[in-house]
Design an enzyme around this catalytic site. Structure first.
Site, PDB file in Angstrom:
ATOM      1  N   ARG A  99       0.813  -1.336  -0.421  1.00  0.00           N
ATOM      2  CA  ARG A  99      -0.163   0.332   0.012  1.00  0.00           C
ATOM      3  C   ARG A  99       0.639   0.912   0.165  1.00  0.00           C
ATOM      4  O   ARG A  99       2.215   1.664   0.593  1.00  0.00           O
ATOM      5  CB  ARG A  99      -0.504  -0.453   0.911  1.00  0.00           C
ATOM      6  CG  ARG A  99      -1.670  -1.441   1.174  1.00  0.00           C
ATOM      7  CD  ARG A  99      -2.445  -1.522   2.911  1.00  0.00           C
ATOM      8  NE  ARG A  99      -3.795  -0.351   2.943  1.00  0.00           N
ATOM      9  CZ  ARG A  99      -4.574  -0.109   3.459  1.00  0.00           C
ATOM     10  NH1 ARG A  99      -4.370  -0.656   4.887  1.00  0.00           N
ATOM     11  NH2 ARG A  99      -5.416   0.870   3.554  1.00  0.00           N
ATOM     12  N   ARG A 343      -5.569   7.833  11.306  1.00  0.00           N
ATOM     13  CA  ARG A 343      -4.730   9.627  10.719  1.00  0.00           C
ATOM     14  C   ARG A 343      -5.868  10.333  11.844  1.00  0.00           C
ATOM     15  O   ARG A 343      -6.506   9.991  11.439  1.00  0.00           O
ATOM     16  CB  ARG A 343      -4.771   9.627   9.663  1.00  0.00           C
ATOM     17  CG  ARG A 343      -5.811   9.264   8.622  1.00  0.00           C
ATOM     18  CD  ARG A 343      -5.658   8.903   7.119  1.00  0.00           C
ATOM     19  NE  ARG A 343      -7.462   9.061   6.351  1.00  0.00           N
ATOM     20  CZ  ARG A 343      -6.779   8.343   4.879  1.00  0.00           C
ATOM     21  NH1 ARG A 343      -5.877   8.267   4.288  1.00  0.00           N
ATOM     22  NH2 ARG A 343      -8.751   8.060   3.918  1.00  0.00           N
ATOM     23  N   HIS A 459     -10.356  43.113 -12.513  1.00  0.00           N
ATOM     24  CA  HIS A 459     -10.993  44.616 -11.302  1.00  0.00           C
ATOM     25  C   HIS A 459     -11.959  43.820 -10.988  1.00  0.00           C
ATOM     26  O   HIS A 459     -12.298  44.417  -9.669  1.00  0.00           O
ATOM     27  CB  HIS A 459     -11.639  46.049 -12.859  1.00  0.00           C
ATOM     28  CG  HIS A 459     -11.641  46.804 -12.086  1.00  0.00           C
ATOM     29  ND1 HIS A 459     -13.499  46.560 -11.440  1.00  0.00           N
ATOM     30  CD2 HIS A 459     -11.625  47.367 -11.700  1.00  0.00           C
ATOM     31  CE1 HIS A 459     -14.263  47.850 -11.835  1.00  0.00           C
ATOM     32  NE2 HIS A 459     -12.729  49.130 -11.178  1.00  0.00           N
ATOM     33  N   ARG A 584      -8.609  54.725  -1.163  1.00  0.00           N
ATOM     34  CA  ARG A 584      -8.605  54.402  -2.310  1.00  0.00           C
ATOM     35  C   ARG A 584      -9.242  56.228  -2.235  1.00  0.00           C
ATOM     36  O   ARG A 584      -9.943  55.870  -2.916  1.00  0.00           O
ATOM     37  CB  ARG A 584      -8.237  54.135  -3.734  1.00  0.00           C
ATOM     38  CG  ARG A 584      -7.684  52.780  -3.035  1.00  0.00           C
ATOM     39  CD  ARG A 584      -7.889  50.848  -3.974  1.00  0.00           C
ATOM     40  NE  ARG A 584      -8.877  50.794  -2.894  1.00  0.00           N
ATOM     41  CZ  ARG A 584      -9.896  49.174  -2.232  1.00  0.00           C
ATOM     42  NH1 ARG A 584      -8.858  48.756  -2.856  1.00  0.00           N
ATOM     43  NH2 ARG A 584     -10.559  49.134  -1.428  1.00  0.00           N
ATOM     44  N   ARG A 639      -4.643  57.177   0.687  1.00  0.00           N
ATOM     45  CA  ARG A 639      -3.566  57.472  -0.572  1.00  0.00           C
ATOM     46  C   ARG A 639      -4.248  58.421  -1.544  1.00  0.00           C
ATOM     47  O   ARG A 639      -5.552  58.041  -1.359  1.00  0.00           O
ATOM     48  CB  ARG A 639      -3.434  56.389  -1.252  1.00  0.00           C
ATOM     49  CG  ARG A 639      -2.288  55.881  -2.568  1.00  0.00           C
ATOM     50  CD  ARG A 639      -3.013  54.620  -2.516  1.00  0.00           C
ATOM     51  NE  ARG A 639      -4.106  54.119  -4.198  1.00  0.00           N
ATOM     52  CZ  ARG A 639      -4.024  53.544  -4.567  1.00  0.00           C
ATOM     53  NH1 ARG A 639      -3.509  52.128  -4.136  1.00  0.00           N
ATOM     54  NH2 ARG A 639      -4.558  53.102  -5.166  1.00  0.00           N
ATOM     55  N   GLU A 771       5.619  49.840  -4.087  1.00  0.00           N
ATOM     56  CA  GLU A 771       5.265  48.903  -5.199  1.00  0.00           C
ATOM     57  C   GLU A 771       6.049  48.727  -6.839  1.00  0.00           C
ATOM     58  O   GLU A 771       5.570  48.159  -7.576  1.00  0.00           O
ATOM     59  CB  GLU A 771       3.562  49.581  -5.453  1.00  0.00           C
ATOM     60  CG  GLU A 771       3.436  50.850  -6.187  1.00  0.00           C
ATOM     61  CD  GLU A 771       2.606  52.078  -6.398  1.00  0.00           C
ATOM     62  OE1 GLU A 771       1.371  50.746  -6.263  1.00  0.00           O
ATOM     63  OE2 GLU A 771       2.270  52.625  -5.727  1.00  0.00           O
ATOM     64  N   SER A 790       4.542  51.663   3.141  1.00  0.00           N
ATOM     65  CA  SER A 790       3.061  50.455   2.848  1.00  0.00           C
ATOM     66  C   SER A 790       3.142  49.842   1.261  1.00  0.00           C
ATOM     67  O   SER A 790       3.344  50.426   0.832  1.00  0.00           O
ATOM     68  CB  SER A 790       1.335  51.169   2.667  1.00  0.00           C
ATOM     69  OG  SER A 790       0.772  50.335   2.999  1.00  0.00           O
ATOM     70  N   GLY A 792       2.216  47.867  -1.681  1.00  0.00           N
ATOM     71  CA  GLY A 792       1.292  47.590  -2.647  1.00  0.00           C
ATOM     72  C   GLY A 792       2.092  46.089  -3.095  1.00  0.00           C
ATOM     73  O   GLY A 792       2.356  46.459  -4.970  1.00  0.00           O
ATOM     74  N   THR A 793       1.557  45.497  -2.963  1.00  0.00           N
ATOM     75  CA  THR A 793       2.050  43.901  -2.849  1.00  0.00           C
ATOM     76  C   THR A 793       1.513  43.655  -4.275  1.00  0.00           C
ATOM     77  O   THR A 793       1.708  42.921  -5.166  1.00  0.00           O
ATOM     78  CB  THR A 793       2.103  42.861  -2.184  1.00  0.00           C
ATOM     79  OG1 THR A 793      -0.179  43.137  -1.635  1.00  0.00           O
ATOM     80  CG2 THR A 793       3.033  43.202  -1.074  1.00  0.00           C
ATOM     81  N   ASN A 794       0.474  44.424  -4.394  1.00  0.00           N
ATOM     82  CA  ASN A 794      -0.790  44.108  -6.079  1.00  0.00           C
ATOM     83  C   ASN A 794       1.008  45.257  -7.297  1.00  0.00           C
ATOM     84  O   ASN A 794       0.805  43.963  -8.322  1.00  0.00           O
ATOM     85  CB  ASN A 794      -2.209  45.013  -6.314  1.00  0.00           C
ATOM     86  CG  ASN A 794      -2.320  44.293  -5.703  1.00  0.00           C
ATOM     87  OD1 ASN A 794      -3.059  42.819  -4.582  1.00  0.00           O
ATOM     88  ND2 ASN A 794      -3.957  45.071  -5.547  1.00  0.00           N
ATOM     89  N   ASP A 795       0.876  45.788  -7.233  1.00  0.00           N
ATOM     90  CA  ASP A 795       1.726  46.819  -8.282  1.00  0.00           C
ATOM     91  C   ASP A 795       3.361  45.936  -7.849  1.00  0.00           C
ATOM     92  O   ASP A 795       3.563  46.032  -9.354  1.00  0.00           O
ATOM     93  CB  ASP A 795       2.025  48.102  -7.921  1.00  0.00           C
ATOM     94  CG  ASP A 795       0.618  48.429  -8.784  1.00  0.00           C
ATOM     95  OD1 ASP A 795      -0.555  47.520  -9.551  1.00  0.00           O
ATOM     96  OD2 ASP A 795       0.399  49.479  -9.214  1.00  0.00           O
TER      97      ASP A 795
END
Length: 906
Positions: A99, A343, A459, A584, A639, A771, A790, A792-795
């Site tokens: 197994r 388990r 978006h 924003r 911002r 960013e 701060s 801006g991890t998106n950009d």
């Protein structure tokens, strides 16, 4: 003279008596737990485990390790001595199962072979020893079937078809009604299938059977289904699987035998009781495959009370030992109970919270451990409404599950209609090819958003998650025609505006008509509409309340909200926000104000520009007064304007058509022509990397100073009203300290003017978003002019990877995920090695320059569970996320702190 050392000898095989539950990396989950049960003195059939290291060596080299065969032989000899019989011997054969068993449970993804050791000779001996000829031939046909499919690659349907023919010939419906003679004939057919399909005879040598089965289990680690499962569950691909060789016990020896699965608690609800299934006269795969209907585990008490009582004692022992819900597999062989596996069991999100608090109350675990037994992902599941699983549905499409939840409403195809119908009391679903900032009003009004284009970070998806709206994106099979106000679904059915549809943001499924929705009591709790501990119906809410409370007590990271208006801010406070990390301001300029911004951007003279700014100032100030009032006493990071410029300009195509039509009709079009010329002048090929952020503030005189003045005057007004405004001004898209210094100098001057005019002392801190890669790399310099960063991890993710967030998920992310290039989208969970390295570098450099520099993050990653742990590790002060993600971030911040304090006992 160097000291001689004995060479390190790698051990590839462990007897069940040698391991324990903490050796999952080496022995896999199944092997480690079989060893643990053996150590506890529970009835486990003897056996041994081949390690994951042997598997990795085999997969890397294409052959088993040189020492493996000898080690297996030694352990097989010991097993034979313990059992008093030999593998496959003719008169009284030892049979074994082979197994799989990886570190992390991968149910059904890898291979298992039972009854190894049976052959044309040993089947006779098994029949004699068991006193049951039918049982022996049934076991033999099972071996050939499993071995043929798993080891030799024979199409499993061929065996099933032969079995069905045998049942049809006998005019029976289940295989247990076939007698020994029937099964002998079936074995002959099965062997012919193997010969025809595999090009070789079924092996009669029991050791060859075992060795080939071991290799097959190793190979199953890299099957397509196993790799796909690991990608989905984020299980590393380099772990390998262990192989467990266990002496067989038989549940198919008659009515006093059977097999089953059991749970120490209900994995769906977490309630204590007797949960599981049992099947008489069967082997383990019969329960899993659903070949015959099982009976509830409680029926075992009537069928075999002695075994039932023993099983209940063992289940209590295991739960107390593992201090968690246990999932158990067992077999009863002629009244003798055997434990084949245990388990820590999988459970629903609701059960996870209930069980964690129950175990605290029972004294089995402490609060720190309870915090590690749940996750932010589970809490998120509990917060979103869901469709009734029992309802009849008509699915017409499927897209990307962009924002969880269940939404029902009339399909509308533009924002204006969504707002209009919503104000009339209608529930609507906004259906678009894709959304843009102009659709914000409609998105707010709608119950959910459905688009035929875009991905999880489009978006529509980003805004929907921020608002807690259900969203399905990228449903490409749906043809959306916004002009004709209709949507065509596969099969040709047309959904007209006003037709009711339902969308499931947790699965991406789209349905015709209304699917009943079940509300989430957890959200009602966070909203303050339900109190914990009221009655039994609130047990789940009580569990969430207790665990979130502990997380809040131990976490270091503060949790703020991304909120742009007072309504969202108040919701965020109810959900436990400790401030606003991102307001924003561009969202404040949509709707009626867009024309003012458009006039500002296109102004030819100082007078035109000043008139636009003068009109905008009181509107902005009123926005900030309401926001500071809603978040009184808590920090609010505002911002300054940061949209791509094109979002505030007329569409160049529509404007060109309008001018052309006017010219053809010889109509007056001076204003449109002037506007078109300006739009052409400002048109950008890549607006996301163009005139936006700090660049816009530097190029358009007065824009940023107007916003700073509005912030300062609003803060002064709130102070005069005995409020406690704590405004922070954030400059976007800074790439060099010089940009920040110029804007800061202007901002400081404006604040000083407002202080002098109002006689108020304003302590407004000024910082920037990090960013851009250059900002991260020069963070030490930028910190000289910034009081906070701060991230801006998106950009930052876009610019580090060179991705356009709005395009890549729909174009090639699926292929990257399937090929294993991504384990998860870097927009969903932070890329620790790339983007994360820049965050860590910038945080360190910034604090070297300014030790009291405040550090936060306001990108989508601020509400992602795994990313929150990273931000804790690199020393950020807070994360900021959408209001509906705040409880998730609070929980994960607590879990991160608990792990760091050494409280993770998993």
């Amino acid at each position: 003279m160097s000291e001689n050392k004995e060479p390190h000898v790698v051990k590839f095989v462990y007897d069940f008596t040698e391991g324990n539950k903490d050796l999952k990396d080496l022995l896999g989950g199944k092997g480690a737990n079989l060893a643990e049960m053996t150590n506890l003195g529970l009835p486990v059939p003897p056996g041994f485990t081949i390690t994951t290291e042997a598997c990795k060596t085999y997969l890397d080299s294409g052959d088993e390790p040189a020492a493996l065969r000898d080690e297996v032989s030694a352990h097989l000899d010991a097993l034979e001595a313990a059992m008093g019989k030999q593998l496959g011997q003719a008169d009284d054969p030892l049979l074994v199962s082979v197994r799989s068993g990886a570190k992390f449970s991968m149910p059904g993804m890898m291979d298992t072979v039972l009854n190894i050791g049976l052959s044309d000779k040993s089947v006779q001996g098994l029949a004699k020893q068991a006193g049951d000829e039918r049982f022996a031939w049934d076991s033999y046909r099972r071996l050939i079937q499993m071995f043929g499919k798993t080891v030799l690659g024979v199409d499993g349907d061929l065996f099933e078809e032969a079995l069905d023919k045998a049942k049809d010939a006998k005019k029976v419906t289940v295989d247990t009604e076939l007698d020994a003679a029937d099964l002998k004939k079936l074995v002959t057919r099965f062997k012919r299938i193997v010969k025809a399909e595999a090009g070789r005879d079924f092996p009669q040598d029991p050791r060859e059977q075992m060795d080939l089965a071991i290799h097959a289990v190793f190979d199953s680690w890299n099957t397509d289904r196993a790799k796909l499962y690991r990608r989905q569950e984020r299980i590393p691909h380099d772990l390998g699987t262990a192989v467990n060789v266990c002496s067989m016990v038989f549940g198919n020896l008659g009515p006093d035998s059977g097999t089953g699965v059991a749970f120490t608690r209900d994995p769906a609800s977490g309630h204590q009781g007797v949960y599981g299934d049992y099947l008489q006269n069967a082997q383990g795969e019969d329960v899993v495959a659903g070949i015959r209907n099982t009976v509830p585990l409680a029926e075992l008490e009537r069928i075999d009370k002695a075994s039932y009582d023993q099983l209940m004692r063992i289940m209590e022992t295991l739960e107390n030992h593992y201090k968690d819900l246990c999932d158990i597999e067992f077999t009863i062989e002629r009244g003798q109970l055997w434990m084949l596996q245990t388990r820590v069991g999988k459970r629903t999100a609701g059960a996870a919270f209930r069980i964690a608090t129950q175990l605290v109350d029972q004294g089995l675990i402490d609060e720190a451990e309870a915090l590690q037994r749940v996750s932010g992902a589970q809490l998120a599941q509990l917060m979103f409404p869901r469709f009734d699983e029992d309802a009849k549905v008509q699915q017409v499409g499927r897209g990307i599950a962009a924002s969880p939840g269940a939404a029902v409403g009339k399909a509308v195809f533009d924002s204006y209609t969504a707002v209009k119908w919503s104000r009339s009391g209608e529930k609507v679903i906004l259906v678009r090819r894709e959304t843009n900032p102009d659709d914000l009003d409609g998105m707010i009004a709608a119950e959910g958003i459905l688009t035929s284009r875009g991905g999880k970070t489009s978006h529509a998806a980003v805004v929907a998650r921020g608002m807690g709206k259900t969203c399905v994106c990228g449903a490409e099979e749906l043809e959306v025609d916004t002009k004709r106000r209709r949507m065509t679904v596969p099969g040709g059915h047309v959904v007209e505006e006003g037709d009711v549809i339902s969308i499931d943001g947790s699965s991406g499924k789209v349905y015709l008509g209304e699917v009943p929705v079940v509300p989430s009591p957890v959200v009602e709790y966070f909203e303050g509409r339900m109190h914990a501990g009221a009655d039994d119906a609130d047990e789940l809410v009580e569990a969430v309340h207790r665990i979130i409370g502990y997380a809040d007590r131990v976490r270091r990271l503060r949790v703020r909200a991304n909120a742009d208006n007072a309504e969202d801010a108040l919701r965020a406070r109810r959900f436990g926000a400790q401030g606003i990390g991102l307001c924003r301001t561009e969202h404040m300029f949509l709707g009626d104000r867009r024309e003012l911004v458009e006039r500002l951007i296109l102004a030819d003279t100082d007078t035109e520009r000043e008139e636009s700014l003068k009109a905008l100032l009181p509107l902005q100030k009123a926005d900030f007064v309401e926001l500071f009032k809603a978040m009184d006493g808590l920090p609010v990071t505002v911002r300054l304007l940061d949209p791509p410029l094109h979002e505030f300009l007329p569409d160049i195509t529509e404007l060109s058509v309008r001018v052309a039509l006017a010219e053809s009709r010889q109509e007056s079009h001076e204003n449109d022509l002037r506007l078109l010329q300006a739009v052409h002048r400002l048109h950008e090929q890549n607006p996301m990397l163009g005139l936006r952020g700090v660049r816009l503030g530097l190029v358009i005189p007065g824009l940023f100073t107007m916003q700073v003045r509005a912030i300062a005057e609003a803060a002064a007004e709130r102070k005069a009203a005995k409020g406690d405004p704590r405004a922070e001004i954030m400059i976007p898209l800074v790439g060099t300290v010089q940009e920040l210094e110029i804007v800061r100098e202007e901002a400081d001057q404006v604040v000083a003017e407002v202080e002098a005019a109002t006689g108020t002392s304003l302590k407004l801190s000024i910082g920037t978003m990090i960013e851009l890669p250059r900002a991260a790399l020069t963070a030490g310099q930028i910190a000289e002019a910034a009081e906070f960063f701060s991230f801006g991890t998106n950009d930052l993710t876009q610019t580090v990877w060179g991705f356009s967030r709005d395009d890549v998920e729909a174009s090639f992310f699926t292929a990257y995920l399937e090929k294993g290039i991504f384990g998860v989208s870097p927009f969903e969970t932070i890329d620790r090695d790339g983007v994360g390295s820049l965050v860590e570098l910038a945080a360190k450099a910034g604090r070297e320059t300014r030790p009291d520099l405040k550090l936060g993050v306001c990108g989508e990653h601020g509400g992602d569970p795994e990313s929150v742990h990273f931000f804790h590790e690199v020393g950020l002060d807070y994360v900021s996320c959408s209001p509906f993600r705040i409880p998730v971030a609070r929980l994960e911040a607590g879990r991160a702190a608990s792990v760091a304090q050494g409280s993770d006992h998993r």
